[in-house]
Design an enzyme around this catalytic site. Structure first.
Site, PDB file in Angstrom:
ATOM      1  CG  HIS A   1      -5.490  -9.259  -0.942  1.00 42.84           C
ATOM      2  ND1 HIS A   1      -5.930  -7.962  -0.818  1.00 42.84           N
ATOM      3  CD2 HIS A   1      -6.081  -9.961   0.063  1.00 42.84           C
ATOM      4  CE1 HIS A   1      -6.742  -7.875   0.232  1.00 42.84           C
ATOM      5  NE2 HIS A   1      -6.863  -9.069   0.777  1.00 42.84           N
TER       6      HIS A   1
ATOM      7  CD1 TRP B   1      -2.793  -5.277   8.594  1.00 41.87           C
ATOM      8  CD2 TRP B   1      -2.033  -5.778   6.560  1.00 41.87           C
ATOM      9  NE1 TRP B   1      -2.717  -6.651   8.507  1.00 41.87           N
ATOM     10  CE2 TRP B   1      -2.244  -6.981   7.265  1.00 41.87           C
ATOM     11  CE3 TRP B   1      -1.546  -5.838   5.249  1.00 41.87           C
ATOM     12  CZ2 TRP B   1      -1.998  -8.236   6.696  1.00 41.87           C
ATOM     13  CZ3 TRP B   1      -1.307  -7.081   4.685  1.00 41.87           C
ATOM     14  CH2 TRP B   1      -1.530  -8.263   5.409  1.00 41.87           C
ATOM     15  CB  THR B   2       1.338   0.638   5.033  1.00 44.60           C
ATOM     16  OG1 THR B   2       1.456  -0.084   3.795  1.00 44.60           O
ATOM     17  CG2 THR B   2       2.282   0.065   6.067  1.00 44.60           C
ATOM     18  CD  GLU B   3      -4.761  -1.225   4.123  1.00 45.72           C
ATOM     19  OE1 GLU B   3      -5.358  -2.280   3.888  1.00 45.72           O
ATOM     20  OE2 GLU B   3      -4.012  -1.068   5.112  1.00 45.72           O
TER      21      GLU B   3
ATOM     22  CG  ASP C   1      -2.357  -6.723  -0.975  1.00 46.11           C
ATOM     23  OD1 ASP C   1      -3.479  -6.614  -1.505  1.00 46.11           O
ATOM     24  OD2 ASP C   1      -2.180  -7.192   0.162  1.00 46.11           O
TER      25      ASP C   1
ATOM     26  CG  ASP D   1      -5.506 -12.427   3.201  1.00 50.22           C
ATOM     27  OD1 ASP D   1      -4.615 -12.774   2.402  1.00 50.22           O
ATOM     28  OD2 ASP D   1      -5.724 -11.236   3.494  1.00 50.22           O
ATOM     29  CD  GLU D   2      -9.286  -9.363   3.641  1.00 51.97           C
ATOM     30  OE1 GLU D   2      -9.886  -8.787   4.576  1.00 51.97           O
ATOM     31  OE2 GLU D   2      -8.375  -8.828   2.968  1.00 51.97           O
TER      32      GLU D   2
ATOM     33  NE  ARG E   1      -3.062  -3.181   0.535  1.00 57.63           N
ATOM     34  CZ  ARG E   1      -3.386  -4.130   1.390  1.00 57.63           C
ATOM     35  NH1 ARG E   1      -2.621  -4.373   2.450  1.00 57.63           N
ATOM     36  NH2 ARG E   1      -4.474  -4.855   1.192  1.00 57.63           N
TER      37      ARG E   1
ATOM     38  CD1 TRP F   1      -6.282 -13.759   8.980  1.00 61.76           C
ATOM     39  CD2 TRP F   1      -7.212 -11.750   9.254  1.00 61.76           C
ATOM     40  NE1 TRP F   1      -7.183 -13.577   7.956  1.00 61.76           N
ATOM     41  CE2 TRP F   1      -7.769 -12.353   8.090  1.00 61.76           C
ATOM     42  CE3 TRP F   1      -7.649 -10.481   9.625  1.00 61.76           C
ATOM     43  CZ2 TRP F   1      -8.745 -11.725   7.322  1.00 61.76           C
ATOM     44  CZ3 TRP F   1      -8.619  -9.854   8.852  1.00 61.76           C
ATOM     45  CH2 TRP F   1      -9.149 -10.467   7.713  1.00 61.76           C
TER      46      TRP F   1
ATOM     47  CE1 TYR G   1      -4.111  -8.586  12.036  1.00 64.50           C
ATOM     48  CE2 TYR G   1      -5.101  -7.107  10.430  1.00 64.50           C
ATOM     49  CZ  TYR G   1      -4.604  -8.359  10.773  1.00 64.50           C
ATOM     50  OH  TYR G   1      -4.595  -9.368   9.849  1.00 64.50           O
TER      51      TYR G   1
END
Length: 554
Positions: free
Chosen positions: A280, A485-487, A207, A343-344, A178, A410, A435
């Site tokens: 992702h 996480w770096t959004e 990602d 994930d996701e 990110r 997680w 987190y």
């Protein structure tokens, strides 16, 4: 916790009746994070002088790391060049480091500081290094700066320490997809992990919003996938989204990656790369659209969240692509683990993809969840053939777990509990405790974050060993990890602000047995160590550390 409470009492003598932000701290207050297993304070001090020698019983490339680290710490403020030599004993005023099989834990050590000498014993070179990190925290903060101070004398309080970690895995994660961070900032991040006896750096390299690792066989990944045309401004949930209109991107060359791996290795930290799949993966699809279920078009993600387009599980080209990527990744990273995400992963494309449906039928799979399990199992087989093991986020449990997979839990601890009951190794990293991109205090007046509320006290309170597990099942809990996480974290300064000191609470959770943890004691030690962090120019968070939303016990 008797020893730590005594240490706290000593510290509190100096901070009582004071505003905690304006305290005067004694140079050698007994403040160590993570707290050692046991410490006995003795009378007197050891004084470093020009007569000092650092004697190592078996001097090699590994054991000299600890010795040279200590020598540099002494040199920084004093200018003294302390020789590192091999020998069987140390004379008066010197330091003796020895490998000793009587120390049972592979990362454990004993440290005896007397007015006459310092003796360090450890089973491995890593244990010697951790002992030096303890010594480091007992020395004044001046050792952190390469600046000679006229007339300074370095001393250590006499004590006996017996220490070892509670868990074998003690890690921190960093998302560079990110937002990227310079090599020097990543090294500084690793420095902080090493000082607090963490042994794993989980590097999230691919990602939707960017592909950050050079793959020589697949140049489009960094030519196209490493760059997005713009980035969402403000919180992504605010609709309609507003964008900055500025291209963003970059990647780490294989040479830079080796540099970071070697740097981490010199501090006994293993780097685990994460290559996201099958979800992702927008950056990969934008680079090589033939591995998608549809014809696209695709572009590198410009906002945050979960996207419907994922790698096609029905195409052989997809698995060829992944194997080409992982072959280079495996050649780069010497550790035993490769993190493959998992994930996701929305299943909407697979549900409508003829090739994915054919794969389900041909393989006798029940549904798309089992197709994901097939995907992960197939990748695990390849990774295992190369002598490595896979780690995946807890979604890899869905549809059946790959035979040798380690689960990173997680979405709470439930995934970890389920995996441990199936006799699979587990790393605990639940959102509600670990987190570190979540707000660490009330959001008002804070820089923008993704949401949530995980203050330092909440992080510290986590016990990675669920009560629901039996003693035998708990053996599969390898340890704990904090995730960043770096959004919304776009600068090195903000990264440090969000990660620290919460990462230090993660470190203590991984090292110190839960029965010995005490948050008030931790805060007292943290207060002492703040001057060290400031000497290191660490932009740590200085606000409210307690959980202000916690309901008081009736």
């Amino acid at each position: 916790m008797k020893t730590n409470l005594l240490i706290t009492a000593i510290i509190m003598i100096f901070i009582s009746s004071c505003n905690v932000t304006n305290v005067t701290i004694p140079e050698n207050a007994m403040a160590i994070i993570p707290a050692p297993l046991s410490m006995t304070i003795q009378k007197g001090n050891f004084l470093f002088s020009e007569k000092c020698r650092i004697v190592v019983s078996a001097l090699d490339d590994d054991t000299k790391v600890a010795a040279e680290t200590l020598a540099l710490l002494i040199k920084n403020p004093t200018g003294m060049e302390i020789p590192v030599i091999e020998g069987t004993k140390a004379g008066r005023g010197s330091v003796f480091m020895t490998l000793d099989t009587a120390v049972k834990n592979n990362e454990g050590y004993t440290l005896r500081i007397t007015p006459k000498k310092i003796i360090v014993r450890a089973r491995t070179a890593a244990g010697l290094f951790y002992a030096v990190q303890t010594i480091r925290q007992l020395l004044p903060p001046d050792v952190e700066k390469e600046s000679v101070i006229e007339g300074i004398q370095l001393s250590l309080p006499a004590c006996d320490i017996v220490d070892e970690p509670a868990f074998t895995y003690r890690g921190m994660h960093l998302d560079v997809c990110r937002h990227m961070f310079p090599v020097e900032e990543i090294k500084k991040y690793i420095d902080m992990l090493a000082m607090h006896k963490m042994n794993t750096f989980h590097w999230h390299l691919t990602d939707d919003q960017g592909w950050r690792i050079e793959i020589k066989k697949l140049p489009e990944l960094t030519k196209t996938g490493a760059y997005r045309k713009e980035t969402v401004v403000g919180h992504a949930r605010n609709k309609p989204n507003i964008f900055d209109g500025e291209a963003y991107g970059g990647f780490y060359t294989q040479e830079q990656i080796r540099e970071i791996i070697d740097y981490a290795g010199s501090k006994f930290i293993t780097v685990i790369p994460e290559i996201e799949m099958p979800g992702h993966s927008l950056a990969a699809l934008a680079s090589y659209p033939d591995i998608a279920c549809t014809k696209g078009p695709f572009e590198v993600g410009t906002t945050w969240g979960v996207f419907s387009d994922v790698l096609c599980a029905g195409k052989e080209e997809t698995f060829t692509f992944i194997q080409d990527v992982l072959t280079e990744v495996i050649d780069l990273f010497p550790g035993k683990y490769i993190h493959i995400g998992g994930d996701e992963c929305p299943k909407i494309r697979w549900e409508k993809c003829p090739l994915c449906q054919k794969r389900i039928k041909d393989e006798g799979l029940a549904d798309e969840n089992e197709l994901q399990s097939y995907f992960i199992r197939r990748i695990e087989s390849f990774v295992t053939s190369k002598g490595k093991k896979i780690i995946g986020w807890d979604e890899i449990l869905e549809g059946g777990l790959a035979p040798e997979a380690t689960v990173m839990s997680w979405r709470g601890t439930e995934g970890g509990i389920a995996a441990a009951r199936q006799k699979h190794d587990v790393i605990m990293t639940p959102t509600s405790f670990a987190y570190l991109d979540y707000y660490q205090t009330e959001p008002a007046g804070q820089p923008l974050a993704i949401g949530g509320y995980v203050p330092l006290e909440k992080v510290y309170s986590f016990n990675p060993l669920p009560e629901e597990l039996t003693a035998e099942e708990r053996k599969y809990i390898l340890g704990v990890q904090g995730n960043v996480w770096t959004e919304y974290i776009s600068t090195p300064e903000y990264l440090e602000y969000m990660a620290f000191p919460r990462a230090f609470a993660i470190a203590e959770t991984g090292w110190t047995p839960d029965r010995l943890k005490d948050f008030d004691d931790f805060l007292a030690r943290l207060e002492v160590l703040k001057t060290r962090y400031e000497a290191l120019n660490l932009n740590y968070f200085k606000g409210e550390y307690r959980d202000t939303r916690k309901t008081a016990n009736p």
